[in-house]
Write an enzyme that holds these catalytic residues in place. Sequence first.
Site, PDB file in Angstrom:
ATOM      1  N   PHE A 118      50.717  39.409  33.837  1.00 17.92           N
ATOM      2  CA  PHE A 118      50.359  39.602  35.121  1.00 17.92           C
ATOM      3  C   PHE A 118      51.496  38.737  36.158  1.00 17.92           C
ATOM      4  O   PHE A 118      51.365  39.286  37.367  1.00 17.92           O
ATOM      5  CB  PHE A 118      48.931  39.145  35.417  1.00 17.92           C
ATOM      6  CG  PHE A 118      48.649  37.658  35.359  1.00 17.92           C
ATOM      7  CD1 PHE A 118      49.202  36.695  36.068  1.00 17.92           C
ATOM      8  CD2 PHE A 118      47.687  37.165  34.397  1.00 17.92           C
ATOM      9  CE1 PHE A 118      48.932  35.321  36.027  1.00 17.92           C
ATOM     10  CE2 PHE A 118      47.404  35.885  34.364  1.00 17.92           C
ATOM     11  CZ  PHE A 118      47.926  34.850  35.283  1.00 17.92           C
ATOM     12  N   ASN A 133      40.810  37.516  32.381  1.00 17.09           N
ATOM     13  CA  ASN A 133      41.825  37.264  31.432  1.00 17.09           C
ATOM     14  C   ASN A 133      41.859  35.639  31.074  1.00 17.09           C
ATOM     15  O   ASN A 133      41.323  34.889  31.576  1.00 17.09           O
ATOM     16  CB  ASN A 133      43.394  37.642  32.139  1.00 17.09           C
ATOM     17  CG  ASN A 133      43.711  37.222  33.270  1.00 17.09           C
ATOM     18  OD1 ASN A 133      43.456  35.971  33.572  1.00 17.09           O
ATOM     19  ND2 ASN A 133      44.537  38.142  34.124  1.00 17.09           N
ATOM     20  N   HIS A 143      46.682  44.407  27.146  1.00 16.64           N
ATOM     21  CA  HIS A 143      48.081  44.501  28.186  1.00 16.64           C
ATOM     22  C   HIS A 143      48.362  45.867  28.481  1.00 16.64           C
ATOM     23  O   HIS A 143      49.646  46.171  28.052  1.00 16.64           O
ATOM     24  CB  HIS A 143      48.963  43.924  27.653  1.00 16.64           C
ATOM     25  CG  HIS A 143      48.677  42.276  27.516  1.00 16.64           C
ATOM     26  ND1 HIS A 143      49.523  41.263  26.631  1.00 16.64           N
ATOM     27  CD2 HIS A 143      47.725  41.402  28.038  1.00 16.64           C
ATOM     28  CE1 HIS A 143      48.976  39.822  26.695  1.00 16.64           C
ATOM     29  NE2 HIS A 143      47.894  40.280  27.514  1.00 16.64           N
ATOM     30  N   ASN A 191      53.012  37.708  28.376  1.00 21.01           N
ATOM     31  CA  ASN A 191      51.660  38.214  29.172  1.00 21.01           C
ATOM     32  C   ASN A 191      52.299  38.696  30.467  1.00 21.01           C
ATOM     33  O   ASN A 191      52.979  38.038  31.098  1.00 21.01           O
ATOM     34  CB  ASN A 191      50.824  36.987  29.098  1.00 21.01           C
ATOM     35  CG  ASN A 191      50.670  36.097  28.051  1.00 21.01           C
ATOM     36  OD1 ASN A 191      51.817  35.450  27.722  1.00 21.01           O
ATOM     37  ND2 ASN A 191      49.480  36.187  27.655  1.00 21.01           N
ATOM     38  N   GLY A 219      50.591  47.489  37.166  1.00 17.79           N
ATOM     39  CA  GLY A 219      51.140  47.661  35.869  1.00 17.79           C
ATOM     40  C   GLY A 219      51.635  48.753  35.387  1.00 17.79           C
ATOM     41  O   GLY A 219      52.427  48.972  34.536  1.00 17.79           O
ATOM     42  N   GLU A 229      37.582  49.524  45.408  1.00 21.31           N
ATOM     43  CA  GLU A 229      37.180  48.886  43.991  1.00 21.31           C
ATOM     44  C   GLU A 229      35.871  49.502  43.180  1.00 21.31           C
ATOM     45  O   GLU A 229      34.911  49.317  43.949  1.00 21.31           O
ATOM     46  CB  GLU A 229      37.076  47.432  43.984  1.00 21.31           C
ATOM     47  CG  GLU A 229      36.816  46.563  42.706  1.00 21.31           C
ATOM     48  CD  GLU A 229      37.568  46.897  41.647  1.00 21.31           C
ATOM     49  OE1 GLU A 229      39.039  46.763  41.834  1.00 21.31           O
ATOM     50  OE2 GLU A 229      37.130  47.261  40.775  1.00 21.31           O
ATOM     51  N   GLU A 285      50.708  33.691  21.025  1.00 16.97           N
ATOM     52  CA  GLU A 285      49.985  32.755  21.830  1.00 16.97           C
ATOM     53  C   GLU A 285      49.150  32.484  20.762  1.00 16.97           C
ATOM     54  O   GLU A 285      48.299  32.851  20.053  1.00 16.97           O
ATOM     55  CB  GLU A 285      49.488  33.148  23.148  1.00 16.97           C
ATOM     56  CG  GLU A 285      48.625  34.391  23.000  1.00 16.97           C
ATOM     57  CD  GLU A 285      47.882  34.789  24.116  1.00 16.97           C
ATOM     58  OE1 GLU A 285      46.751  34.566  24.500  1.00 16.97           O
ATOM     59  OE2 GLU A 285      48.507  35.348  25.405  1.00 16.97           O
TER      60      GLU A 285
HETATM   61  P1  FAD Z   1      44.175  45.565  37.098  1.00 14.31           P
HETATM   62  O1  FAD Z   1      43.940  43.909  37.271  1.00 14.31           O
HETATM   63  O2  FAD Z   1      43.731  46.084  35.897  1.00 14.31           O
HETATM   64  O3  FAD Z   1      43.113  45.876  38.673  1.00 14.31           O
HETATM   65  C1  FAD Z   1      43.079  47.237  38.615  1.00 14.31           C
HETATM   66  C2  FAD Z   1      41.590  47.281  39.388  1.00 14.31           C
HETATM   67  O4  FAD Z   1      41.286  48.944  39.793  1.00 14.31           O
HETATM   68  C3  FAD Z   1      40.524  47.200  38.590  1.00 14.31           C
HETATM   69  O5  FAD Z   1      39.672  46.005  39.342  1.00 14.31           O
HETATM   70  C4  FAD Z   1      39.550  48.514  38.366  1.00 14.31           C
HETATM   71  O6  FAD Z   1      38.275  48.329  38.295  1.00 14.31           O
HETATM   72  C5  FAD Z   1      40.010  49.194  39.616  1.00 14.31           C
HETATM   73  N1  FAD Z   1      39.774  50.722  39.458  1.00 14.31           N
HETATM   74  C6  FAD Z   1      40.478  51.252  38.268  1.00 14.31           C
HETATM   75  N2  FAD Z   1      40.282  52.708  38.537  1.00 14.31           N
HETATM   76  C7  FAD Z   1      39.758  52.746  39.923  1.00 14.31           C
HETATM   77  C8  FAD Z   1      39.357  53.969  40.774  1.00 14.31           C
HETATM   78  N3  FAD Z   1      39.509  55.091  40.247  1.00 14.31           N
HETATM   79  N4  FAD Z   1      38.624  53.552  42.018  1.00 14.31           N
HETATM   80  C9  FAD Z   1      38.456  52.384  42.358  1.00 14.31           C
HETATM   81  N5  FAD Z   1      39.054  51.328  41.603  1.00 14.31           N
HETATM   82  C10 FAD Z   1      39.515  51.386  40.489  1.00 14.31           C
HETATM   83  N6  FAD Z   1      47.648  38.724  31.331  1.00 14.31           N
HETATM   84  C11 FAD Z   1      48.396  37.753  31.558  1.00 14.31           C
HETATM   85  O7  FAD Z   1      49.455  37.891  32.140  1.00 14.31           O
HETATM   86  N7  FAD Z   1      47.937  36.518  30.892  1.00 14.31           N
HETATM   87  C12 FAD Z   1      46.622  36.491  30.368  1.00 14.31           C
HETATM   88  O8  FAD Z   1      46.308  35.342  29.733  1.00 14.31           O
HETATM   89  C13 FAD Z   1      46.119  37.614  30.055  1.00 14.31           C
HETATM   90  N8  FAD Z   1      44.794  37.639  29.195  1.00 14.31           N
HETATM   91  C14 FAD Z   1      44.051  38.835  29.430  1.00 14.31           C
HETATM   92  C15 FAD Z   1      42.832  38.766  28.634  1.00 14.31           C
HETATM   93  C16 FAD Z   1      42.091  39.821  28.606  1.00 14.31           C
HETATM   94  C17 FAD Z   1      40.638  39.827  27.926  1.00 14.31           C
HETATM   95  C18 FAD Z   1      42.373  41.180  29.522  1.00 14.31           C
HETATM   96  C19 FAD Z   1      41.578  42.330  29.386  1.00 14.31           C
HETATM   97  C20 FAD Z   1      43.889  41.071  30.108  1.00 14.31           C
HETATM   98  C21 FAD Z   1      44.787  39.956  30.163  1.00 14.31           C
HETATM   99  N9  FAD Z   1      45.637  39.978  30.585  1.00 14.31           N
HETATM  100  C22 FAD Z   1      46.419  38.910  30.648  1.00 14.31           C
HETATM  101  C23 FAD Z   1      46.363  41.169  31.474  1.00 14.31           C
HETATM  102  C24 FAD Z   1      46.073  41.051  32.701  1.00 14.31           C
HETATM  103  O9  FAD Z   1      44.757  40.970  33.189  1.00 14.31           O
HETATM  104  C25 FAD Z   1      46.350  42.559  33.258  1.00 14.31           C
HETATM  105  O10 FAD Z   1      47.803  42.787  32.911  1.00 14.31           O
HETATM  106  C26 FAD Z   1      46.436  42.626  34.519  1.00 14.31           C
HETATM  107  O11 FAD Z   1      45.173  42.395  35.294  1.00 14.31           O
HETATM  108  C27 FAD Z   1      46.940  44.011  35.276  1.00 14.31           C
HETATM  109  O12 FAD Z   1      47.059  43.793  36.778  1.00 14.31           O
HETATM  110  P2  FAD Z   1      47.113  45.336  37.625  1.00 14.31           P
HETATM  111  O13 FAD Z   1      47.369  44.917  39.206  1.00 14.31           O
HETATM  112  O14 FAD Z   1      47.974  46.557  36.991  1.00 14.31           O
HETATM  113  O15 FAD Z   1      45.589  46.038  37.386  1.00 14.31           O
END
Ligand code: FAD
Length: 497
Positions: free
Chosen positions: A478, A113, A438, A476, A466, A35, A353
């Site tokens: 997640f 989030n 998103h 949303n 994602g 990470e 929302e």
């Molecule tokens: P992520 O959760 O983005 O995790 C990816 C991880 O990989 C991160 O920690 C990143 O640092 C790490 N990473 C990236 N590149 C590298 C690399 N090269 N080497 C090592 N590590 C790396 N969704 C909802 O459903 N409900 C909500 O209320 C909501 N509110 C939100 C509010 C905000 C402000 C934000 C920013 C997002 C929100 N979302 C919400 C969206 C939701 O958080 C994302 O869709 C979700 O986190 C994506 O999940 P993921 O597993 O694809 O990746």
Amino acid sequence: ANGARVPVLVVGTGYGGSVAALRLAQAGVDVHMVEMGMTWDTPGSDGKIFSGMRSPDYRAYWLRTRTKQPLSNFLGFPIDKDVPKYTGILDAEDFGGILVYQGRGVGGGSLVNGGMAVTPKRSRFSAILPSVNADEMYNVYYPRANSGLGVNEIDRAWFDTTDCYQYARVGRKHAQRSGFEFVYVPNVYDFNYMKQEAAGAVPKSALNAEILYGNNYGKKSLQKTYLAQAKATGRVAISAQHRVTSVSPASGGGYTVAIEQIDTTGNVVATKTVTAARVFFAAGSVGTSKLLVKLKATGALPNLNGEIGKGWGDNGNVMVGRANHLWDPTGSLQSGMPTGGIDNWDAGGAFAEVAPLPTGIETYASFYLSITNTPHRAEFSWNGSAGRVDLNWQTAWKQSSIDMAKSIFDKINSKEGTIYRTDLFGTYKIWGDHLTYHPLGGAVLNKATDNYGRLHGHPGLYAIDGSLIPGNTSVNPFVTITALAERNIEKIIATDL
Ligand code: FAD
């Protein structure tokens, strides 16, 4: 450690990565998670792990020297300020046409989030993931995801009376008076904790406007759910502040993973290589896409197919504020965790929302984040001369999302005799159309991968975040990311290991 051999390496610790790590570990496989963000387990000098929202400090932004707040202005005044460069929790990644907000740290987006945990309506599922069996998703994997994430619902009687959801009740009233369906939205924030906050019995987080830059108490982020369970197996190790830069076939089989260790200002302090039999890309839609596009273009993973980098969307995000009459105050105390939305998807292509505007003062404003049925999809590509991955999203593409959001808010404004706020995103600017929270797509299921996330061309490589979802989830995202990861990892464990 440098030179190690591991059975499974997971890139990223967000939703997809956490599901993969837990289920693999439970199946008896040792997992190493990498990470690039921080661990977020150590309080600062104020005794808190995370910065508040009203006064973002060094912990708030990923390697920026000035904050980049989603709402750039208030009452006409710009509110961004200088901060020291630090590996903070929220990345506002600028691709020219769009600013993409993402969480950074152990727990990924779950750290920053709003916790809104929404399962899409089943009738809309085939438009989201056409190749996936909806019966299995709704009977098995959505329930499994909701339980693993600790999703809970607000007590309606409390919702109807508590000061901190006055803004949401105004949102409900206006929606219903215009004939729209208002839906209550589940959340991973512990609503019992929030009740105790309101009663003054515990330290406040939702009621202290903690959203965007981390939540100190009541939110069940992945650190408290999937990742806690994964660590408890004793088979999962996490290296924070380590960034994966390359993955390429190793001579003796498996993959060589190149990793940079960074300090809190982003400087590389060590480079390492690890050999992994299998690699799961879970760096988020943008992180996974950037890695795969670069590795394909530079020849590290030459056999990835032509779908890599394609099908990226913003989930149709647009924000807007409305100015209410003086007899419709939205409250000076606003819970940072939204819990209601307006569903006009079928008729107008928008799900809005009812969002907080937790300034701490009465604003007479209603604020909304809309998710819309945008037709636009962008593509990532390798820019060799600049040594970076670009995204060809066009700012003007947001107009279709604005039009869909207007299907709700023009009607409400005309019914209520109200107008849009023009002071939140600049001077005389109504729509927050410059960003997304998103990001989705870039390694789309059944296109860049097979129907379970196995990347084409390189056996033992998987996408499980994602990036698999083609640009839109109608709500949303997640819960859908988590449920799809649960489905895919079950199949992969049963057949590949
Ligand atoms: P992520 O959760 O983005 O995790 C990816 C991880 O990989 C991160 O920690 C990143 O640092 C790490 N990473 C990236 N590149 C590298 C690399 N090269 N080497 C090592 N590590 C790396 N969704 C909802 O459903 N409900 C909500 O209320 C909501 N509110 C939100 C509010 C905000 C402000 C934000 C920013 C997002 C929100 N979302 C919400 C969206 C939701 O958080 C994302 O869709 C979700 O986190 C994506 O999940 P993921 O597993 O694809 O990746």
